[in-house]
Design a protein around this motif. Structure first.
Motif, PDB file in Angstrom:
ATOM      1  N   UNK A 186      -3.156   1.555   7.275  1.00  0.00           N
ATOM      2  CA  UNK A 186      -2.782   2.962   7.455  1.00  0.00           C
ATOM      3  C   UNK A 186      -1.428   3.239   6.804  1.00  0.00           C
ATOM      4  N   UNK A 187      -0.467   2.341   7.019  1.00  0.00           N
ATOM      5  CA  UNK A 187       0.870   2.523   6.438  1.00  0.00           C
ATOM      6  C   UNK A 187       0.814   2.448   4.909  1.00  0.00           C
ATOM      7  N   UNK A 188       0.026   1.510   4.390  1.00  0.00           N
ATOM      8  CA  UNK A 188      -0.120   1.414   2.930  1.00  0.00           C
ATOM      9  C   UNK A 188      -0.757   2.677   2.355  1.00  0.00           C
ATOM     10  N   UNK A 189      -1.753   3.226   3.067  1.00  0.00           N
ATOM     11  CA  UNK A 189      -2.405   4.454   2.605  1.00  0.00           C
ATOM     12  C   UNK A 189      -1.389   5.576   2.497  1.00  0.00           C
ATOM     13  N   UNK A 190      -0.502   5.673   3.482  1.00  0.00           N
ATOM     14  CA  UNK A 190       0.550   6.693   3.436  1.00  0.00           C
ATOM     15  C   UNK A 190       1.468   6.466   2.237  1.00  0.00           C
ATOM     16  N   UNK A 191       1.733   5.218   1.923  1.00  0.00           N
ATOM     17  CA  UNK A 191       2.597   4.882   0.777  1.00  0.00           C
ATOM     18  C   UNK A 191       1.907   5.225  -0.545  1.00  0.00           C
ATOM     19  N   UNK A 192       0.631   4.878  -0.645  1.00  0.00           N
ATOM     20  CA  UNK A 192      -0.120   5.101  -1.888  1.00  0.00           C
ATOM     21  C   UNK A 192      -0.407   6.580  -2.075  1.00  0.00           C
ATOM     22  N   UNK A 193      -0.621   7.289  -1.016  1.00  0.00           N
ATOM     23  CA  UNK A 193      -0.973   8.715  -0.929  1.00  0.00           C
ATOM     24  C   UNK A 193      -2.402   8.973  -1.408  1.00  0.00           C
ATOM     25  N   UNK A 236      -9.256   0.007  -3.854  1.00  0.00           N
ATOM     26  CA  UNK A 236      -9.149  -1.350  -3.332  1.00  0.00           C
ATOM     27  C   UNK A 236      -8.684  -1.346  -1.884  1.00  0.00           C
ATOM     28  N   UNK A 237      -7.644  -0.593  -1.607  1.00  0.00           N
ATOM     29  CA  UNK A 237      -7.117  -0.515  -0.254  1.00  0.00           C
ATOM     30  C   UNK A 237      -8.188  -0.016   0.711  1.00  0.00           C
ATOM     31  N   UNK A 238      -8.855   1.070   0.375  1.00  0.00           N
ATOM     32  CA  UNK A 238      -9.862   1.653   1.269  1.00  0.00           C
ATOM     33  C   UNK A 238     -11.050   0.715   1.450  1.00  0.00           C
ATOM     34  N   UNK A 239     -11.452   0.057   0.383  1.00  0.00           N
ATOM     35  CA  UNK A 239     -12.575  -0.894   0.463  1.00  0.00           C
ATOM     36  C   UNK A 239     -12.284  -1.981   1.491  1.00  0.00           C
ATOM     37  N   UNK A 240     -11.104  -2.546   1.437  1.00  0.00           N
ATOM     38  CA  UNK A 240     -10.747  -3.616   2.371  1.00  0.00           C
ATOM     39  C   UNK A 240     -10.406  -3.080   3.755  1.00  0.00           C
TER      40      UNK A 240
END
Length: 158
Positions: free
Chosen positions: A34-41, A51-55
Motif C-alpha cells: 500500500x505504501x509503495x503504491x502511494x509512492x509510485x502513484x 509489477x507491484x499490483x501483480x505481487x
C-alpha cells in the motif's frame, strides 16, 4: 549475454516486499505494498504499477482486495510497451505478461462466483498463451489456465 539490469529502487523495494510475504508476513507485505503504491502513484511508471499490483494481489486475504490489485495490474499492463519492460530485462515482452494477468483475474472471479467474467478472462488468457516462453514459467501458466478452467466447469469456489 544479457546486459545487467540498471538500478531500480522501486523494483528492489517490490522484490523485498515479495520476499517478506513469501516468508509469512502477509499483513506486513500488504501494508508495505500500500505504501509503495502511494509512492509510485496511480499514474506513475506502468511497469512499476503492473509489477507491484501483480505481487500485491498475491498477499491479499480478501478476494475483493485481490481483484482490485489484479485489475490495477492489467490496467497498467495495457499502458506498457516492450521497450519499457526491456529496460528492466531484455527478454521480457508485454505479451508475455498478459496470460498470467488474465489467469489471475479469471481465478479471482471464479472464486467470487462471477462465472461470466471468469470465462471472459480465461478466454483472453488462452488467446495469449502463444506469447509465453517454452519454459517452466510458460508451462506453469498454461497448466494454471487449464486448472482454472476445470475448477470453473465444476463450480469450485475454493
Amino acid at each position: 549475454m544479457d546486459q545487467p539490469t540498471p538500478a531500480d529502487p522501486v523494483m528492489d523495494a517490490v522484490a523485498a516486499v515479495v520476499e517478506a510475504g513469501r516468508a509469512g508476513d502477509r499483513a506486513g507485505a500488504r501494508t508495505r505494498f500500500d505504501a509503495l503504491w502511494e509512492q509510485v502513484t496511480a499514474d506513475g511508471d506502468p511497469f512499476h504499477r503492473c509489477t507491484l499490483a501483480h505481487y500485491a494481489a498475491d498477499v491479499q486475504d480478501d478476494p475483493h482486495a485481490e481483484l482490485l490489485w489484479d485489475e490495477r495490474a492489467l490496467a497498467a499492463a495495457e499502458e506498457l510497451t516492450d521497450e519499457r519492460v526491456q529496460r528492466h530485462h531484455a527478454g521480457l515482452t508485454v505479451g508475455g505478461f498478459l496470460p498470467s494477468l488474465h489467469l489471475n483475474l479469471a481465478d479471482v472471479h471464479r472464486r467470487l462466483g462471477d462465472d461470466d467474467r471468469a470465462r471472459h478472462h480465461l478466454t483472453r488468457a488462452r488467446d495469449r498463451v502463444g506469447a509465453l516462453p517454452d519454459d517452466g514459467y510458460g508451462a506453469m501458466i498454461r497448466a494454471g489456465i487449464d486448472h482454472c478452467g476445470e475448477r470453473l466447469d465444476l463450480g469450485d469456489r475454493t
